[in-house]
Design a protein around this motif. Sequence first.
Motif, PDB file in Angstrom:
ATOM      1  N   PRO A 301     -49.149  31.719 -21.595  1.00  5.20           N
ATOM      2  CA  PRO A 301     -50.091  31.845 -20.475  1.00  5.20           C
ATOM      3  C   PRO A 301     -51.376  31.070 -20.706  1.00  5.20           C
ATOM      4  CG  PRO A 301     -49.125  33.974 -21.021  1.00  5.20           C
ATOM      5  CD  PRO A 301     -48.688  33.035 -22.091  1.00  5.20           C
ATOM      6  N   ALA A 302     -51.700  30.766 -21.964  1.00  2.00           N
ATOM      7  CA  ALA A 302     -52.926  30.006 -22.247  1.00  2.00           C
ATOM      8  C   ALA A 302     -52.872  28.618 -21.644  1.00  2.00           C
ATOM      9  CB  ALA A 302     -53.147  29.907 -23.756  1.00  2.00           C
ATOM     10  N   PHE A 303     -51.665  28.123 -21.337  1.00  2.00           N
ATOM     11  CA  PHE A 303     -51.523  26.790 -20.748  1.00  2.00           C
ATOM     12  C   PHE A 303     -52.175  26.720 -19.380  1.00  2.00           C
ATOM     13  CE2 PHE A 303     -48.978  23.849 -18.106  1.00  2.00           C
ATOM     14  CZ  PHE A 303     -49.352  22.669 -18.738  1.00  2.00           C
ATOM     15  N   LEU A 304     -52.284  27.887 -18.692  1.00  2.00           N
ATOM     16  CA  LEU A 304     -52.890  27.899 -17.373  1.00  2.00           C
ATOM     17  C   LEU A 304     -54.355  27.527 -17.419  1.00  2.00           C
ATOM     18  CD1 LEU A 304     -51.252  31.148 -15.996  1.00  2.00           C
ATOM     19  CD2 LEU A 304     -50.714  28.793 -15.348  1.00  2.00           C
ATOM     20  N   SER A 305     -55.021  27.775 -18.527  1.00  2.00           N
ATOM     21  CA  SER A 305     -56.448  27.474 -18.618  1.00  2.00           C
ATOM     22  C   SER A 305     -56.792  26.528 -19.746  1.00  2.00           C
ATOM     23  CB  SER A 305     -57.229  28.781 -18.807  1.00  2.00           C
ATOM     24  OG  SER A 305     -56.782  29.444 -19.980  1.00  2.00           O
ATOM     25  N   GLY A 306     -55.828  26.011 -20.471  1.00  2.00           N
ATOM     26  CA  GLY A 306     -56.128  25.116 -21.583  1.00  2.00           C
ATOM     27  C   GLY A 306     -54.935  24.296 -21.953  1.00  2.00           C
ATOM     28  N   PRO A 307     -54.998  23.612 -23.109  1.00  2.00           N
ATOM     29  CA  PRO A 307     -53.888  22.765 -23.544  1.00  2.00           C
ATOM     30  C   PRO A 307     -52.629  23.576 -23.765  1.00  2.00           C
ATOM     31  CG  PRO A 307     -55.892  22.347 -24.805  1.00  2.00           C
ATOM     32  CD  PRO A 307     -56.125  23.589 -24.013  1.00  2.00           C
ATOM     33  N   PRO A 308     -51.446  22.954 -23.602  1.00  2.00           N
ATOM     34  CA  PRO A 308     -50.196  23.681 -23.784  1.00  2.00           C
ATOM     35  C   PRO A 308     -50.013  24.130 -25.212  1.00  2.00           C
ATOM     36  CG  PRO A 308     -49.806  21.327 -23.585  1.00  2.00           C
ATOM     37  CD  PRO A 308     -51.241  21.549 -23.256  1.00  2.00           C
ATOM     38  N   VAL A 309     -49.467  25.353 -25.342  1.00  2.00           N
ATOM     39  CA  VAL A 309     -49.190  25.902 -26.659  1.00  2.00           C
ATOM     40  C   VAL A 309     -47.734  25.628 -26.968  1.00  2.00           C
ATOM     41  CG1 VAL A 309     -49.129  27.973 -28.046  1.00  2.00           C
ATOM     42  CG2 VAL A 309     -50.913  27.682 -26.320  1.00  2.00           C
ATOM     43  N   THR A 310     -47.451  24.958 -28.079  1.00  2.00           N
ATOM     44  CA  THR A 310     -46.083  24.593 -28.421  1.00  2.00           C
ATOM     45  C   THR A 310     -45.323  25.801 -28.918  1.00  2.00           C
ATOM     46  OG1 THR A 310     -46.835  23.976 -30.610  1.00  2.00           O
ATOM     47  CG2 THR A 310     -46.761  22.238 -28.972  1.00  2.00           C
ATOM     48  N   LEU A 311     -44.002  25.665 -28.886  1.00  2.00           N
ATOM     49  CA  LEU A 311     -43.124  26.768 -29.210  1.00  2.00           C
ATOM     50  C   LEU A 311     -42.520  26.573 -30.579  1.00  2.00           C
ATOM     51  CD1 LEU A 311     -41.312  26.782 -25.779  1.00  2.00           C
ATOM     52  CD2 LEU A 311     -43.206  28.225 -26.490  1.00  2.00           C
ATOM     53  N   ALA A 312     -42.397  27.614 -31.328  1.00  2.00           N
ATOM     54  CA  ALA A 312     -41.735  27.553 -32.628  1.00  2.00           C
ATOM     55  C   ALA A 312     -40.290  27.967 -32.453  1.00  2.00           C
ATOM     56  CB  ALA A 312     -42.435  28.499 -33.606  1.00  2.00           C
ATOM     57  N   MET A 313     -39.388  27.096 -32.909  1.00  2.00           N
ATOM     58  CA  MET A 313     -37.963  27.380 -32.793  1.00  2.00           C
ATOM     59  C   MET A 313     -37.413  27.700 -34.173  1.00  2.00           C
ATOM     60  SD  MET A 313     -36.811  24.423 -30.113  1.00  2.00           S
ATOM     61  CE  MET A 313     -35.148  25.066 -30.119  1.00  2.00           C
ATOM     62  N   GLU A 314     -36.482  28.591 -34.176  1.00  2.00           N
ATOM     63  CA  GLU A 314     -35.893  28.994 -35.446  1.00  2.00           C
ATOM     64  C   GLU A 314     -35.040  27.862 -36.000  1.00  2.00           C
ATOM     65  OE1 GLU A 314     -32.935  32.440 -37.236  1.00  2.00           O
ATOM     66  OE2 GLU A 314     -33.484  32.404 -35.118  1.00  2.00           O
ATOM     67  N   GLN A 315     -35.302  27.453 -37.230  1.00  2.00           N
ATOM     68  CA  GLN A 315     -34.586  26.343 -37.818  1.00  2.00           C
ATOM     69  C   GLN A 315     -33.224  26.805 -38.315  1.00  2.00           C
ATOM     70  OE1 GLN A 315     -36.314  23.577 -40.197  1.00  2.00           O
ATOM     71  NE2 GLN A 315     -38.319  23.586 -39.242  1.00  2.00           N
ATOM     72  N   SER A 316     -32.235  25.928 -38.058  1.00  2.00           N
ATOM     73  CA  SER A 316     -30.864  26.253 -38.451  1.00  2.00           C
ATOM     74  C   SER A 316     -30.694  26.108 -39.953  1.00  2.00           C
ATOM     75  CB  SER A 316     -29.889  25.323 -37.734  1.00  2.00           C
ATOM     76  OG  SER A 316     -30.061  25.468 -36.337  1.00  2.00           O
ATOM     77  N   GLN A 317     -29.942  26.967 -40.521  1.00  2.00           N
ATOM     78  CA  GLN A 317     -29.627  26.894 -41.944  1.00  2.00           C
ATOM     79  C   GLN A 317     -28.140  26.612 -42.116  1.00  2.00           C
ATOM     80  OE1 GLN A 317     -31.970  26.996 -44.197  1.00  2.00           O
ATOM     81  NE2 GLN A 317     -33.585  27.391 -42.685  1.00  2.00           N
ATOM     82  N   LEU A 318     -27.604  25.646 -41.327  1.00  2.00           N
ATOM     83  CA  LEU A 318     -26.198  25.328 -41.354  1.00  2.00           C
ATOM     84  C   LEU A 318     -25.931  24.204 -42.334  1.00  2.00           C
ATOM     85  CD1 LEU A 318     -25.506  25.524 -37.531  1.00  2.00           C
ATOM     86  CD2 LEU A 318     -25.027  27.265 -39.270  1.00  2.00           C
ATOM     87  N   PRO A 319     -24.673  23.987 -42.713  1.00  2.00           N
ATOM     88  CA  PRO A 319     -24.366  22.959 -43.696  1.00  2.00           C
ATOM     89  C   PRO A 319     -24.771  21.577 -43.220  1.00  2.00           C
ATOM     90  CG  PRO A 319     -22.493  24.426 -43.338  1.00  2.00           C
ATOM     91  CD  PRO A 319     -23.496  24.758 -42.303  1.00  2.00           C
ATOM     92  N   VAL A 320     -25.208  20.750 -44.171  1.00  2.00           N
ATOM     93  CA  VAL A 320     -25.647  19.396 -43.879  1.00  2.00           C
ATOM     94  C   VAL A 320     -24.437  18.502 -43.704  1.00  2.00           C
ATOM     95  CG1 VAL A 320     -26.893  17.423 -44.796  1.00  2.00           C
ATOM     96  CG2 VAL A 320     -27.781  19.730 -45.146  1.00  2.00           C
ATOM     97  N   THR A 321     -24.502  17.565 -42.700  1.00  2.00           N
ATOM     98  CA  THR A 321     -23.402  16.648 -42.451  1.00  2.00           C
ATOM     99  C   THR A 321     -23.941  15.219 -42.339  1.00  2.00           C
ATOM    100  OG1 THR A 321     -22.230  18.347 -41.222  1.00  2.00           O
ATOM    101  CG2 THR A 321     -21.501  16.073 -40.900  1.00  2.00           C
ATOM    102  N   GLY A 322     -23.393  14.274 -43.134  1.00  2.00           N
ATOM    103  CA  GLY A 322     -23.697  12.846 -42.989  1.00  2.00           C
ATOM    104  C   GLY A 322     -25.139  12.472 -43.236  1.00  2.00           C
ATOM    105  N   ALA A 323     -25.709  12.812 -44.371  1.00  2.00           N
ATOM    106  CA  ALA A 323     -27.092  12.429 -44.685  1.00  2.00           C
ATOM    107  C   ALA A 323     -27.166  10.920 -44.893  1.00  2.00           C
ATOM    108  CB  ALA A 323     -27.572  13.154 -45.933  1.00  2.00           C
ATOM    109  N   ARG A 324     -28.213  10.282 -44.315  1.00  2.00           N
ATOM    110  CA  ARG A 324     -28.403   8.841 -44.464  1.00  2.00           C
ATOM    111  C   ARG A 324     -29.858   8.499 -44.204  1.00  2.00           C
ATOM    112  NH1 ARG A 324     -24.958   6.527 -39.430  1.00  2.00           N
ATOM    113  NH2 ARG A 324     -25.555   4.547 -40.391  1.00  2.00           N
ATOM    114  N   LYS A 325     -30.215   7.241 -44.504  1.00  2.00           N
ATOM    115  CA  LYS A 325     -31.576   6.776 -44.292  1.00  2.00           C
ATOM    116  C   LYS A 325     -31.733   6.260 -42.854  1.00  2.00           C
ATOM    117  CE  LYS A 325     -33.506   7.333 -48.366  1.00  2.00           C
ATOM    118  NZ  LYS A 325     -34.732   8.145 -48.547  1.00  2.00           N
ATOM    119  N   ALA A 326     -32.992   6.321 -42.362  1.00  2.00           N
ATOM    120  CA  ALA A 326     -33.291   5.812 -41.024  1.00  2.00           C
ATOM    121  C   ALA A 326     -34.714   5.267 -41.020  1.00  2.00           C
ATOM    122  CB  ALA A 326     -33.141   6.900 -39.967  1.00  2.00           C
ATOM    123  N   ARG A 327     -34.915   4.195 -40.249  1.00  2.00           N
ATOM    124  CA  ARG A 327     -36.250   3.625 -40.081  1.00  2.00           C
ATOM    125  C   ARG A 327     -36.812   4.076 -38.732  1.00  2.00           C
ATOM    126  NH1 ARG A 327     -38.819  -0.906 -37.921  1.00  2.00           N
ATOM    127  NH2 ARG A 327     -36.874  -1.641 -36.971  1.00  2.00           N
TER     128      ARG A 327
END
Length: 381
Positions: A301-327
């Motif tokens: 509701p603070a977004f109605l009178s000020g900057p938007p408040v971002t949301l925290a999402m629950e991070q997945s703890q699932l197995p890692v697949t295909g780790a690689r580098k990226a630019r």
Amino acid sequence: MDFNVKKLASDAGVFFTRAVQFTEEKLGQAEKTELDPHLENLITRADSTKNWTEKILKQTEVLLQPNPSARIEEFIYDKLDKKLPSRTTNAELLGQYMLDAAIEFGSDTPYGKTLITVAEYQKRLGGAEREFLHTSAVTFLSPLRNFLEGDWRTISKERRLLENRRLDLDICKARLKKAKLAEAKAAATPDFQETRPRNYVLSASASALLSEEVDKAEHELRVAQTEFDRQAEVTRLLLEGISSTHLNHLRCLQDFAEAQATYYAQCHHYMQDLQRELNRCANAVSAPHSSASVCPNPVSPAFLSGPPVTLAMEQSQLPVTGARKARVLYDYDAHDTSELSLLADELITVYTVPGMDPDWLIGERGNEKGKVPVTYLELLS
């Protein structure tokens, strides 16, 4: 004011003589000194550069600001060398209208909650558009204007001087030719009918005057040729600088294309986020036995009178697949605690987890970890 009548009369005489020479050339009654082919090619190339730069500049201005009145206002402020007042983008204005409507309809109703959600992303789109317009103006429009209002004006001035020097040279050539014809005619038909000494004296005096006129015309021709050659060299050097102008405009064009790519990537990312929010809202409303009877409000509701408040999402703890580098291709600011902020050109490790949105990857940089958009990355082998 220093008013020099003699100088004024002299300048008027030169102008009239050049006008006569120019007119006779157009009518085919006088010879014209042609420029060397290399200089002619440089002039043609410069004219083409100027014409196409004007068209590209004008159409880019229309693309970035379709409103003619706004373009006129920007032009006036630019000529007055004053800072243009900050203008609200259409997306930001739409977002504000949605917020006002949500307040009036009720921010706790499904419609009100959805209006608030869409309004947040409209304002984000407006902010991205504002940044794109500013970057484009600095990196692309300004260099094109500087060329047309600076370098091209200098080139045009030197080309006008070169044309005047050419006219002066052809005038001197015509004058010398006329003097030599008069001298040759006098030498071919001497007056020997009279044998009195006085006639011989007059004939010798006229011959001397004609010879003096020829010498004077030859001297003026040498001076005019020297000035013409010097001006042609100055003009040639300026015209050869068009190649550097092309290289500069090439870099500016690349910057403009990169700014466009960044802007559209941001818009794409924002709209994907908005779609997810709306889908989640629709699923919550359509659930038959959901504990919540209305769409969960994804925006504080603070977004109605000020900057938007971002949301925290629950991070997945699932197995890692295909780790690689990226630019990283572009800078990216995380919108909530589940995402990872990025800097252009840095290298990070990315991977995915089962069931994850294909438009996102998990990125790691040292001890930091979070979701990153695929469109901002170049995956390395």
